[in-house]
Each structure stands twice: as C-alpha cells, then as structure tokens.
Design an enzyme around this catalytic site. Structure first.
Site, PDB file in Angstrom:
ATOM      1  CB  SER A 201      -1.001   0.107   1.274  1.00  0.00           C
ATOM      2  OG  SER A 201      -0.353  -0.536   2.334  1.00  0.00           O
TER       3      SER A 201
ATOM      4  CE  LYS B  97       7.294   2.007   3.082  1.00  0.00           C
ATOM      5  NZ  LYS B  97       7.879   0.921   3.670  1.00  0.00           N
TER       6      LYS B  97
ATOM      7  CG  ASP C 225       8.614 -10.165   5.868  1.00  0.00           C
ATOM      8  OD1 ASP C 225       8.686 -11.164   5.403  1.00  0.00           O
ATOM      9  OD2 ASP C 225       8.409  -8.913   5.455  1.00  0.00           O
TER      10      ASP C 225
HETATM   11  N1  LIG Z   1      15.245   4.479   1.642  1.00  0.00           N
HETATM   12  C1  LIG Z   1      15.083   3.804   0.388  1.00  0.00           C
HETATM   13  N2  LIG Z   1      15.991   4.135  -0.411  1.00  0.00           N
HETATM   14  C2  LIG Z   1      15.807   3.415  -1.501  1.00  0.00           C
HETATM   15  N3  LIG Z   1      14.881   2.695  -1.924  1.00  0.00           N
HETATM   16  C3  LIG Z   1      13.948   2.206  -0.856  1.00  0.00           C
HETATM   17  C4  LIG Z   1      14.308   2.671   0.347  1.00  0.00           C
HETATM   18  N4  LIG Z   1      13.043   2.307   1.097  1.00  0.00           N
HETATM   19  C5  LIG Z   1      12.502   1.625   0.164  1.00  0.00           C
HETATM   20  N5  LIG Z   1      13.143   1.395  -0.853  1.00  0.00           N
HETATM   21  C6  LIG Z   1      12.855   0.522  -2.168  1.00  0.00           C
HETATM   22  O1  LIG Z   1      11.258   0.825  -2.351  1.00  0.00           O
HETATM   23  C7  LIG Z   1      10.614  -0.244  -3.034  1.00  0.00           C
HETATM   24  C8  LIG Z   1       9.401  -0.496  -2.282  1.00  0.00           C
HETATM   25  O2  LIG Z   1       9.575  -0.467  -0.662  1.00  0.00           O
HETATM   26  P1  LIG Z   1       8.429  -0.787   0.439  1.00  0.00           P
HETATM   27  O3  LIG Z   1       9.156  -0.815   1.439  1.00  0.00           O
HETATM   28  O4  LIG Z   1       7.348   0.266   0.154  1.00  0.00           O
HETATM   29  O5  LIG Z   1       7.781  -2.044  -0.219  1.00  0.00           O
HETATM   30  P2  LIG Z   1       7.968  -3.577  -0.040  1.00  0.00           P
HETATM   31  O6  LIG Z   1       8.967  -3.565   1.247  1.00  0.00           O
HETATM   32  O7  LIG Z   1       8.598  -4.290  -1.444  1.00  0.00           O
HETATM   33  O8  LIG Z   1       6.930  -4.027   0.271  1.00  0.00           O
HETATM   34  P3  LIG Z   1       5.936  -4.024   1.543  1.00  0.00           P
HETATM   35  O9  LIG Z   1       6.513  -3.048   2.702  1.00  0.00           O
HETATM   36  O10 LIG Z   1       4.595  -3.585   1.345  1.00  0.00           O
HETATM   37  O11 LIG Z   1       6.123  -5.172   2.227  1.00  0.00           O
HETATM   38  C9  LIG Z   1      11.961  -1.542  -2.756  1.00  0.00           C
HETATM   39  O12 LIG Z   1      12.315  -1.885  -4.035  1.00  0.00           O
HETATM   40  C10 LIG Z   1      12.594  -0.829  -1.827  1.00  0.00           C
HETATM   41  O13 LIG Z   1      13.965  -1.541  -1.650  1.00  0.00           O
END
Ligand SMILES: Nc1ncnc2c1ncn2[C@@H]1O[C@H](COP(=O)(O)OP(=O)(O)OP(=O)(O)O)[C@@H](O)[C@H]1O
Length: 471
Positions: A111, A128, A251
C-alpha cells in the site's frame, strides 16, 4: 495534504531548477534493476519528466487539463475558492512544509510507493508515501508504527534513518504520538497519507546478490570470503541493534537490507513487532514472512509443541532467516529453493528430520556457521552476540603465540647437541638460546631492543662461522 503557502528559499530555486542535474539519473544501475518490479513507465518518467520551471515561486504552471479540473471543482463548490497550490503535485511532494522534487519512482509495496526525491538543499532522499485513506484507525495506526520504530532507532548507523515524516490525518497522528489507540472505530479521512522522508539507498541486498552471482557465474568464480565476511557482519550488527531494542522482524529477507554509501542498513519495519516486556518471545497472531526465509516455528506459530506450549516466534526466528540469507550469499540460492510450492516448502521446513544439503565450501568454519543459524531446534540456534564472535568472523588465534620462538630454541638445542665437542659453538648456542628466551616484558625501551638484536645477530654470525668450519 493541505497546502498553505509556498515558501521556497532562494537556494532551493536555483537548486531545483537545475535542469541538467534533474534529467540525470544519479544511479541508473539501480533504476534499471528496480525496473523489473515496476511499470516501465515510472522509470522512463525519470528521464522524460519535464524540467522544473526556472523560477518556481513566480512561474508554477499546471497543465491545461489540470487547470480545467480545478476550475470545475471550484465551480462545483459554488462560492468556495479553488484550492490554492503553489507547486505542481506531479513534480513535488510537500512534507511538513518542505518541498521535495520527484526524481522517479523506485518501487511500490502493498500500500505504499517509494520515490527518489531531491530536497531544497540538493540532498537525495527516498520518500515513502503510504495511503491511509479509508482505512480504519487500527490498521492505519499499524502503518504508523514504522515511524515509532524508526524514531526509536535513530542514530544507529545500521538502520535506515528517518529524516522527516508527516501524517496528514491529525487525529491519527495524535493517537500515534500518544502511543495508544483510543478511537478504534475511526476511519482515516479522505486524503489521508503517511509520508516518510528516508535516507536513500542505492541497491538492496536482493539485487546485490543476484548481480554478484551473475558476475561470478560468468567468470566461473567462487564466493569471495572477505566480501562475505564484510556484509555478513553488517547484517548481524543491524539485526543485533533491533534485537537489543526488543524488536523482531519475522520477515527478514535480503530486500530488507539496503546499501547506503557502502554500508548495509535495515529498512522496512512494516511488520516488525515489539517483544512484550514480560516475555522473551512474542506470539505471532498470524503467519507472516517470506516463505523462502521463514523459520519452522513461523510456519507453525499457531500450533503447539509436544508439551502443549504454543510455538512462539522470537529472535531465533530471525536467526533462521539470517541463516537462509547467508546460505544464499554462499550458494546463490536459498536452502529450500528446489521446493517450489507452499505445501512442499511447508512439509520440508517443518520436518525436524529433514537434513539441509550443504555444498562443499573451502572454509569449514563457514559450514559450521550456516549450521549454527539453520539448526531446526530454535533453542540450538546461536544468538547474534555469539554469531558475531563465531570463528568465521573472528578466526582463532594460533594456540601458541611463541611457536616460532620455540622453533628457534629447538633449532639451537639441536645445534648444541650436534656440536657438543666444540666448546665455543656450544657456548654461543647456549647464549643465543638464553637471549631468545629473554622475557620480552622486560624490554621496555627501543635502546634495549637494539642492544638485544645486535647481541643476537653477533652471536648468530659467530655460530654460523663455527658451524661452517665444522661442516
Ligand atoms: N530508503 C530507501 N532508499 C531506496 N529505496 C528504498 C528505500 N526504502 C524502500 N526502498 C525501495 O522501494 C521499494 C518499495 O519499498 P516498500 O518498503 O514500500 O515496499 P516492499 O518492502 O516491497 O513491500 P511491503 O513493505 O508492502 O512489504 C523496494 O524496492 C525498496 O527496496
């Protein structure tokens, strides 16, 4: 998000209006690697995005379609004036009054979506955006807990740093700040979002590993132990930090570790849980986790063991996941990769008699380390402080530090025996042997060191002369 006024400082105008800067993707490799997860359109947007207007404070243009929309919205509301935005929401995010320009979408989760952004002082961040709109307060509160964890872990350099955040539903924010849920029946208002400005990471461990293995396959190489040690230690330290804070992730997977300026940092506390203060473990109320890294007890956490105790998921569960990550770093695949379906995985992982296959590795300590993490019985799994001291990371010191010293003395004893008929040689070798056994703790100055060294070398030369004559 409510927009009150636009207060871009002069520095920001210049910085954000730098067209060349913005059309360049500072990390094309990462953008490319993420491309597979995302719609190609999002990635292409980084390049195709129109450059920002030169003077944003004076010249913020909306496209005609949007202007039309705004006009219609205003006329629908009768007398109410159109909502004044001094920036283009397609190009900028505003968090706590600060503008961040979008550079491109990095990816999206269940989400949320994560964007690469640039701030007014030209720093690159990840933003985010979590959609809370329409969610009940309890669920939305859960999402906001990530802020709580990140705030708690601020300053730890192996945890991604939270720079700023905004919860647009102020009632919800109040509940989050109070740390309790009083309004369980509430629902998040229309435009409810949670924005988090985070340190930007270049690549996650999942992508790093697949790149590394592609490289190694094409050059027919084996795993570089120093590379493994370097990142494994960082992974352990990051998880150690959260375990010390009584948080378990349950996780853990390579995608949870992000490379930030050469260091791996932990991200994503989406489903992290605080360990209850009165117990050492936590009881999971639902099965969670990524199957390939999920511990036997995580599969069975709604069941009871042979003594009718409920099986719990705690720190050992994270250790199992770490073991799966290490296994993948070593062999390029997870330990149960060949079991493709949920049920086949479930069957094999929950079977205490199943033996994990380990391919040959050059360092026996590495094998031992994997086994210490992947012990089926969670009580036998090592904890992080032990793992940080494991001989793979901290190779044992040879049992006798003075081995070479002893060997020298043995050599002299041998010489003394050989030349028992030559009194001079015998005397020299005895003197030498005494000097070599001289307690080093008593040599405190450089002058003493030099004196000892010159005596030893003089005697060595004399002995050599005698021996050559004897030979
Ligand atoms: N601080 C950051 N810098 C660079 N990339 C990021 C950062 N935080 C998250 N990402 C990248 O953004 C993408 C989406 O991250 P997000 O945490 O929203 O979702 P997710 O971990 O894939 O899913 P969920 O949290 O719903 O299980 C991922 O590919 C993650 O590696």
């Amino acid at each position: 998000m409510e927009v009150k006024g636009f207060d871009l400082p002069r520095k920001q105008e210049g910085c954000l209006a730098n067209k060349d800067e913005l059309s360049k993707d500072p990390c094309p490799q990462y953008t490319k690697s993420i491309k597979g997860q995302d719609s190609a359109g999002d990635v292409t947007n980084i390049q195709s995005q129109a450059p920002p207007p030169k003077d944003l404070t004076l010249d913020v243009k909306l496209d005609p379609l949007k202007e039309e929309k705004q006009r219609k919205a205003a006329s629908n509301k009768g007398a109410s004036a159109p909502r004044k935005r001094n920036y283009d929401p397609d190009l900028f995010f505003k968090v706590n009054g600060k503008l961040y320009q979008r550079l491109g979408k990095i990816g999206s989760g269940g989400s949320s979506e994560v964007h690469k952004v640039i701030s007014s002082d030209c720093a690159i961040y990840a933003l985010k955006k979590i959609k809370l709109k329409g969610r009940d307060y309890a669920t939305a509160y859960g999402f906001c807990q990530e802020i709580e964890y990140l705030n708690r872990l601020k300053g730890n350099n192996n945890i991604i740093q939270l720079i700023d955040y905004e919860v647009t539903d102020k009632n919800l924010l109040r509940e989050v700040m109070n740390g309790s849920m009083s309004n369980k029946d509430g629902r998040v208002k229309d435009d409810g979002y949670l924005y988090m400005v985070l340190e930007y990471g270049e690549i996650d461990l999942a992508h790093m590993l697949s790149q590394k293995w592609k490289e190694m396959d094409s050059f027919n190489q084996t795993i570089d132990e120093n590379w493994l040690r370097f990142y494994w230690q960082q992974i352990l330290q990051a998880v150690n930090t959260i375990h010390k804070e009584r948080i378990v992730l349950s996780d853990l997977k390579p995608a949870n570790f992000l490379l930030v300026k050469g260091s791996l940092k932990l991200i994503d506390f989406g489903i992290a849980k605080a360990i209850m203060s009165d117990t050492t473990n936590i009881q999971r109320d639902a099965q969670v986790g990524t199957l390939s890294y999920m511990s036997p007890e995580a599969f069975m956490c709604v069941e009871s063991d042979e003594n009718a105790n409920t099986i719990k998921c705690g720190r050992p569960s994270d250790i199992w996941s770490l073991g799966c990550i290490l296994y993948q770093m070593v062999y390029g695949r997870t330990p149960f990769a060949e079991y493709k379906t949920f049920w086949s995985k479930f069957k094999v992982i929950t079977d205490p008699n199943h033996e994990i296959t380990y391919g040959p590795v050059s360092n026996p300590w590495l094998l031992d380390l994997m086994k210490k993490c992947l012990a089926w019985d969670r009580k036998k799994r090592w904890r992080i402080p032990q793992l940080l001291e494991h001989p793979f990371l901290v190779p044992p010191v040879p049992p006798q530090l003075s081995l070479s010293q002893n060997q020298n003395c043995q050599l002299l004893d041998l010489i003394a025996k050989e030349c028992s008929n030559n009194q001079d040689a015998l005397m020299i070798s005895t003197q030498l042997s005494q000097l070599l056994r001289y307690p080093m703790s008593q040599i405190t100055s450089q002058e003493q060191q030099c004196k000892l060294l010159s005596q030893i070398s003089k005697l060595c030369c004399q002995l050599h002369e005698h021996l050559s004559k004897l030979g």
